[in-house]
Design a protein around this motif. Sequence first.
Motif, PDB file in Angstrom:
ATOM      1  N   SER A  70      11.210 -19.880  27.720  1.00 17.21           N
ATOM      2  CA  SER A  70      11.252 -21.336  27.692  1.00 17.21           C
ATOM      3  C   SER A  70      10.528 -21.864  26.453  1.00 17.21           C
ATOM      4  O   SER A  70       9.685 -21.185  25.858  1.00 17.21           O
ATOM      5  CB  SER A  70      10.598 -21.905  28.944  1.00 17.21           C
ATOM      6  N   GLN A  71      10.863 -23.101  26.099  1.00 18.04           N
ATOM      7  CA  GLN A  71      10.242 -23.730  24.935  1.00 18.04           C
ATOM      8  C   GLN A  71       8.732 -23.874  25.134  1.00 18.04           C
ATOM      9  O   GLN A  71       7.954 -23.663  24.210  1.00 18.04           O
ATOM     10  CB  GLN A  71      10.868 -25.109  24.709  1.00 18.04           C
ATOM     11  N   LYS A  72       8.337 -24.193  26.348  1.00 18.79           N
ATOM     12  CA  LYS A  72       6.914 -24.341  26.667  1.00 18.79           C
ATOM     13  C   LYS A  72       6.175 -23.022  26.470  1.00 18.79           C
ATOM     14  O   LYS A  72       5.064 -22.989  25.924  1.00 18.79           O
ATOM     15  CB  LYS A  72       6.772 -24.829  28.108  1.00 18.79           C
ATOM     16  N   ARG A  73       6.791 -21.929  26.918  1.00 21.98           N
ATOM     17  CA  ARG A  73       6.164 -20.613  26.791  1.00 21.98           C
ATOM     18  C   ARG A  73       6.052 -20.195  25.327  1.00 21.98           C
ATOM     19  O   ARG A  73       5.018 -19.688  24.887  1.00 21.98           O
ATOM     20  CB  ARG A  73       7.006 -19.606  27.570  1.00 21.98           C
ATOM     21  N   LYS A  74       7.109 -20.417  24.553  1.00 25.31           N
ATOM     22  CA  LYS A  74       7.088 -20.062  23.132  1.00 25.31           C
ATOM     23  C   LYS A  74       6.054 -20.883  22.367  1.00 25.31           C
ATOM     24  O   LYS A  74       5.373 -20.369  21.480  1.00 25.31           O
ATOM     25  CB  LYS A  74       8.469 -20.259  22.511  1.00 25.31           C
ATOM     26  N   ARG A  75       5.930 -22.143  22.723  1.00 22.91           N
ATOM     27  CA  ARG A  75       4.958 -23.019  22.075  1.00 22.91           C
ATOM     28  C   ARG A  75       3.540 -22.544  22.369  1.00 22.91           C
ATOM     29  O   ARG A  75       2.672 -22.547  21.495  1.00 22.91           O
ATOM     30  CB  ARG A  75       5.169 -24.445  22.580  1.00 22.91           C
ATOM     31  N   ASN A  76       3.295 -22.086  23.591  1.00 19.19           N
ATOM     32  CA  ASN A  76       1.982 -21.580  23.977  1.00 19.19           C
ATOM     33  C   ASN A  76       1.647 -20.261  23.269  1.00 19.19           C
ATOM     34  O   ASN A  76       0.487 -19.994  22.969  1.00 19.19           O
ATOM     35  CB  ASN A  76       1.926 -21.392  25.493  1.00 19.19           C
ATOM     36  N   LEU A  77       2.662 -19.459  22.980  1.00 17.16           N
ATOM     37  CA  LEU A  77       2.437 -18.178  22.311  1.00 17.16           C
ATOM     38  C   LEU A  77       2.060 -18.339  20.839  1.00 17.16           C
ATOM     39  O   LEU A  77       1.547 -17.403  20.234  1.00 17.16           O
ATOM     40  CB  LEU A  77       3.697 -17.306  22.419  1.00 17.16           C
ATOM     41  N   ARG A  78       2.332 -19.501  20.257  1.00 19.80           N
ATOM     42  CA  ARG A  78       1.987 -19.738  18.856  1.00 19.80           C
ATOM     43  C   ARG A  78       0.479 -19.808  18.639  1.00 19.80           C
ATOM     44  O   ARG A  78      -0.008 -19.474  17.566  1.00 19.80           O
ATOM     45  CB  ARG A  78       2.571 -21.069  18.387  1.00 19.80           C
ATOM     46  N   LYS A  79      -0.233 -20.266  19.635  1.00 21.67           N
ATOM     47  CA  LYS A  79      -1.660 -20.530  19.480  1.00 21.67           C
ATOM     48  C   LYS A  79      -2.474 -19.234  19.530  1.00 21.67           C
ATOM     49  O   LYS A  79      -2.134 -18.307  20.244  1.00 21.67           O
ATOM     50  CB  LYS A  79      -2.138 -21.458  20.590  1.00 21.67           C
ATOM     51  N   ALA A  80      -3.561 -19.228  18.788  1.00 24.15           N
ATOM     52  CA  ALA A  80      -4.497 -18.105  18.850  1.00 24.15           C
ATOM     53  C   ALA A  80      -5.335 -18.231  20.114  1.00 24.15           C
ATOM     54  O   ALA A  80      -5.442 -19.302  20.702  1.00 24.15           O
ATOM     55  CB  ALA A  80      -5.388 -18.095  17.622  1.00 24.15           C
ATOM     56  N   THR A  81      -5.941 -17.118  20.519  1.00 21.54           N
ATOM     57  CA  THR A  81      -6.792 -17.122  21.702  1.00 21.54           C
ATOM     58  C   THR A  81      -7.998 -16.231  21.456  1.00 21.54           C
ATOM     59  O   THR A  81      -8.054 -15.503  20.464  1.00 21.54           O
ATOM     60  CB  THR A  81      -6.002 -16.650  22.943  1.00 21.54           C
ATOM     61  N   ILE A  82      -8.950 -16.291  22.348  1.00 21.15           N
ATOM     62  CA  ILE A  82     -10.182 -15.496  22.236  1.00 21.15           C
ATOM     63  C   ILE A  82      -9.964 -14.147  22.919  1.00 21.15           C
ATOM     64  O   ILE A  82      -9.378 -14.072  23.994  1.00 21.15           O
ATOM     65  CB  ILE A  82     -11.358 -16.238  22.909  1.00 21.15           C
ATOM     66  N   THR A  83     -10.443 -13.079  22.282  1.00 19.61           N
ATOM     67  CA  THR A  83     -10.337 -11.743  22.855  1.00 19.61           C
ATOM     68  C   THR A  83     -11.182 -11.658  24.124  1.00 19.61           C
ATOM     69  O   THR A  83     -12.281 -12.193  24.193  1.00 19.61           O
ATOM     70  CB  THR A  83     -10.828 -10.691  21.847  1.00 19.61           C
ATOM     71  N   ASP A  84     -10.659 -10.973  25.134  1.00 18.52           N
ATOM     72  CA  ASP A  84     -11.337 -10.859  26.421  1.00 18.52           C
ATOM     73  C   ASP A  84     -12.655 -10.105  26.283  1.00 18.52           C
ATOM     74  O   ASP A  84     -12.790  -9.190  25.467  1.00 18.52           O
ATOM     75  CB  ASP A  84     -10.418 -10.124  27.402  1.00 18.52           C
ATOM     76  N   ALA A  85     -13.628 -10.472  27.083  1.00 16.32           N
ATOM     77  CA  ALA A  85     -14.976  -9.895  27.010  1.00 16.32           C
ATOM     78  C   ALA A  85     -14.992  -8.399  27.305  1.00 16.32           C
ATOM     79  O   ALA A  85     -15.857  -7.678  26.803  1.00 16.32           O
ATOM     80  CB  ALA A  85     -15.897 -10.621  27.977  1.00 16.32           C
ATOM     81  N   THR A  86     -14.030  -7.911  28.089  1.00 16.31           N
ATOM     82  CA  THR A  86     -14.000  -6.486  28.422  1.00 16.31           C
ATOM     83  C   THR A  86     -13.649  -5.623  27.213  1.00 16.31           C
ATOM     84  O   THR A  86     -13.959  -4.438  27.189  1.00 16.31           O
ATOM     85  CB  THR A  86     -12.990  -6.204  29.543  1.00 16.31           C
ATOM     86  N   ASN A  87     -13.006  -6.207  26.194  1.00 18.78           N
ATOM     87  CA  ASN A  87     -12.604  -5.449  25.004  1.00 18.78           C
ATOM     88  C   ASN A  87     -13.560  -5.606  23.827  1.00 18.78           C
ATOM     89  O   ASN A  87     -13.439  -4.881  22.844  1.00 18.78           O
ATOM     90  CB  ASN A  87     -11.209  -5.894  24.555  1.00 18.78           C
ATOM     91  N   VAL A  88     -14.499  -6.515  23.928  1.00 24.04           N
ATOM     92  CA  VAL A  88     -15.345  -6.843  22.781  1.00 24.04           C
ATOM     93  C   VAL A  88     -16.187  -5.660  22.327  1.00 24.04           C
ATOM     94  O   VAL A  88     -16.347  -5.428  21.128  1.00 24.04           O
ATOM     95  CB  VAL A  88     -16.229  -8.067  23.098  1.00 24.04           C
ATOM     96  N   LYS A  89     -16.711  -4.868  23.237  1.00 28.84           N
ATOM     97  CA  LYS A  89     -17.559  -3.733  22.872  1.00 28.84           C
ATOM     98  C   LYS A  89     -16.803  -2.745  21.980  1.00 28.84           C
ATOM     99  O   LYS A  89     -17.328  -2.283  20.960  1.00 28.84           O
ATOM    100  CB  LYS A  89     -18.059  -3.039  24.139  1.00 28.84           C
TER     101      LYS A  89
END
Length: 65
Positions: free
Chosen positions: A37-56
């Motif tokens: 959907s257009q809404k889903r594709k639009r949301n995928l464009r944005k950057a996000t923060i890496t999850d805390a479980t992977n930071v180490k």
Amino acid sequence: MPKVKTSRAAAKRFKKTGTGQLKRMKAYKSHILTKKSQKRKRNLRKATITDATNVKNMKKILPYL
């Protein structure tokens, strides 16, 4: 203490924010876009923060970021 090599692939994919968190782009935006959907594709464009479980593990391969 010797220098540690940075993973060049990871260095190209991740950036550090002003507060020290790791920023990344979202997956699933490269192909088979007609059924998403257009809404889903639009949301995928944005950057996000890496999850805390992977930071180490990320800090190990990005020691100087």
